[in-house]
Scaffold this active site. Structure first.
Site, mmCIF file in Angstrom:
data_model
loop_
_atom_site.group_PDB
_atom_site.id
_atom_site.type_symbol
_atom_site.label_atom_id
_atom_site.label_comp_id
_atom_site.label_asym_id
_atom_site.label_seq_id
_atom_site.Cartn_x
_atom_site.Cartn_y
_atom_site.Cartn_z
ATOM 1 N N ILE A 459 0.772 -1.645 0.308
ATOM 2 C CA ILE A 459 0.388 -0.081 -0.081
ATOM 3 C C ILE A 459 1.143 1.211 0.383
ATOM 4 O O ILE A 459 1.572 1.760 0.407
ATOM 5 C CB ILE A 459 -1.414 0.018 0.670
ATOM 6 C CG1 ILE A 459 -2.343 -1.321 1.394
ATOM 7 C CG2 ILE A 459 -2.203 1.835 1.147
ATOM 8 C CD1 ILE A 459 -3.066 -1.435 2.532
ATOM 9 N N HIS A 460 0.772 2.018 -0.929
ATOM 10 C CA HIS A 460 1.808 3.265 -1.129
ATOM 11 C C HIS A 460 1.512 4.626 -0.867
ATOM 12 O O HIS A 460 -0.056 5.139 -1.568
ATOM 13 C CB HIS A 460 2.066 3.259 -3.060
ATOM 14 C CG HIS A 460 3.225 3.557 -2.761
ATOM 15 N ND1 HIS A 460 4.575 4.042 -2.637
ATOM 16 C CD2 HIS A 460 3.498 5.497 -3.798
ATOM 17 C CE1 HIS A 460 4.718 4.725 -3.376
ATOM 18 N NE2 HIS A 460 4.813 5.572 -3.944
ATOM 19 N N PRO A 461 1.430 5.506 -0.512
ATOM 20 C CA PRO A 461 2.846 5.039 0.105
ATOM 21 C C PRO A 461 2.939 4.962 1.326
ATOM 22 O O PRO A 461 2.414 6.211 2.172
ATOM 23 C CB PRO A 461 3.672 7.020 -0.226
ATOM 24 C CG PRO A 461 2.686 7.617 -0.413
ATOM 25 C CD PRO A 461 1.605 6.958 -0.353
ATOM 26 N N GLU A 465 4.762 -0.639 3.344
ATOM 27 C CA GLU A 465 4.950 -1.390 2.329
ATOM 28 C C GLU A 465 6.652 -1.625 2.045
ATOM 29 O O GLU A 465 6.872 -2.728 1.499
ATOM 30 C CB GLU A 465 4.824 -0.974 1.018
ATOM 31 C CG GLU A 465 5.420 0.492 0.998
ATOM 32 C CD GLU A 465 5.183 1.521 -0.506
ATOM 33 O OE1 GLU A 465 4.809 1.070 -1.470
ATOM 34 O OE2 GLU A 465 5.213 2.303 -0.183
#
Length: 485
Positions: A459-461, A465
């Site tokens: 899952i960004h940012p 991650e």
């Protein structure tokens, strides 16, 4: 039965039948902490008639608290709220680099924070009492002592005695902080925290974070029992933010000066030299003692560890005496962790009610510690394998504009070396670590592998991650610093 029939029965048989069939309760729990409350409420929901006894002896300084045990009153809850106070202080500093115009001096008021925290804790005390009432659990503010395997003597503050009987008795009295009895002045002039080295560093972190000059005295190593590389990063971080450390030091005496300050004298065990300094307050964090001495266990023959004073229990939390069970901090070999006690208590309630045979799995337990402005959080398993270790130093995005030091933000994933590389442990040092690894704890419980970790889309940012991108092993000798986004 008519009077003419009674003589046909043996008196001993009549007595035994009466005792076995006429208990006041199906279950009596001694101890109203997180585990005891969880067990009692769960048992009541399963149709058991339940009572819970809870009584808090004042501390050496006369401090008392309400229903809920250590975690609610003097442990995890107030500690995290004070940790949040320290984080907000750091956020104020960061805010200016993000464009916030802050005029004047920003300062922290301890009294305001303490009042707010205590008010919230009192609301939790009341909430626990309401929950017990709603679930039809009898709450008794009595100090419980065992008379036999079915009988408890309860003593009120006023000295009034109450006798209760139960089919099963559960002991969940937890522990209380220890003072170093060999140090003159320790009891008279010091206060305590709820645990040992991990909580000592948590307290040092938030005290430094709200602007107080804080020193930690360490006898040997910090965070004994933790991964020592992670422990070193934590203490490095604390030192970089202003916490002082006195390493390899043992206190020898404490004196109160006419000014009200405390003079602490200690010896450096490496050099043999004696040192002293003055402080406004002295906080002991030298471990906990189980609250078992007042339970009357020795008279009943309940087996207790001579080394720790804890109750020796089986996999099902049973003691050496039938019908008496113990779990949580007073169980020998059990983790001193609130979520573990809650889970164990609920499972025990189901077994005692005959609804399940499931045992508590103590093999894979997470642990976290809050040290502003970041947290260490670990998931670990004991293993005989020679592991593969993946690691990374990373920089949280929120640290960039604020120009905060990220040199201690670190991740370590320990795996089996062969096959799909089952994950044996995770260590995470950085912001919101507890929130990050709560999800990964489920994955480890399900036997997650390094291959599955690499198949997971991040899952960004986020800092989380970085765990699904980790690819450099310690064995390779390559630089593990993450570059780019």
């Amino acid at each position: 039965t008519c009077s003419r029939c009674v003589p046909l029965f043996c008196p001993q048989i009549i007595c035994s039948f009466f005792v076995a069939g006429k208990h006041d309760y199906d279950l009596v729990v001694i101890g109203g902490g997180s585990g005891g409350l969880a067990c009692s409420k769960e048992a009541a929901q399963l149709g058991q008639k339940v009572a819970v006894l809870d009584y808090v002896d004042p501390s050496a300084k006369g401090t008392k608290w309400g229903l809920g045990g250590t975690c609610v009153n003097v442990g995890c809850i107030p500690k995290k709220l004070m940790h949040q106070a320290a984080l907000l202080g750091t956020a104020v500093k960061d805010a200016q680099r993000y464009g916030w115009q802050i005029s004047g001096t920003v300062s922290h008021d301890w009294a305001t924070m303490a009042e707010a925290v205590q008010n919230y804790v009192k609301s939790l005390n009341w909430g626990h009492r309401v929950q017990l009432q709603d679930k039809k659990v009898t709450y008794l503010n009595l100090k419980g002592t065992l008379v036999d395997k079915h009988t408890i003597r309860g003593l009120s503050k006023a000295g009034k005695e109450t006798i209760l009987t139960a089919k099963n008795i559960v002991l969940a009295t937890g522990g209380r902080p220890k003072y170093p009895s060999n140090v003159p002045g320790a009891l008279e002039h010091g206060i305590t925290t709820c645990s040992h080295s991990d909580v000592a560093l948590e307290c040092a972190g938030f005290l430094t974070g709200i602007g107080l000059d804080t020193t930690v005295m360490v006898r040997t190593i910090a965070l004994r029992g933790f991964d020592q590389q992670m422990a070193g990063l934590v203490t490095d971080h604390l030192e970089s933010y202003g916490t002082r450390f006195e390493w390899k030091s043992v206190p020898t005496r404490v004196e109160k000066l006419s000014s009200g300050a405390l003079k602490v004298t200690w010896t450096n065990t490496q050099t043999g030299c004696e040192h002293s300094d003055t402080f406004d307050s002295l906080l002991w964090a030298v471990g906990r003692a189980p609250e078992t001495k007042a339970l009357g266990l020795d008279k009943l023959g309940v087996q207790i560890s001579k080394e720790t004073g804890k109750i020796i229990v089986g996999p099902d939390e049973s003691s050496s005496l039938p019908n008496i069970y113990a779990f949580g901090d007073i169980g020998e070999g059990r983790p001193e962790l609130t979520p573990t006690a809650i889970k164990a208590g609920r499972l025990l309630a189901h077994r005692l009610a005959g609804r399940s045979s499931e045992l508590m799995n103590y093999d894979n337990v997470r642990h976290s510690g809050s040290r502003p402005p970041r947290v260490i959080h670990s998931l670990h398993l004991s293993t005989a394998y020679i592991p593969a270790v993946y690691h990374a130093f990373y920089k949280p995005l929120e640290f960039t504009v604020a120009q905060r030091d990220s040199s201690q933000c670190y991740i370590k994933v320990i795996c089996e070396r062969a096959g799909h590389q089952k994950i044996l442990g995770l260590h995470f040092l950085g912001p919101n670590a507890g929130e990050v690894l709560q999800g990964f704890s489920l994955a480890l419980q399900c036997g997650a592998t390094y291959r599955q970790l690499m198949q997971t889309v991040g899952i960004h940012p986020t800092s989380a991650e970085e765990l699904v991108k980790i690819n450099i092993t310690k064995r390779s000798g390559l630089d593990p610093t993450v570059t780019g986004c």
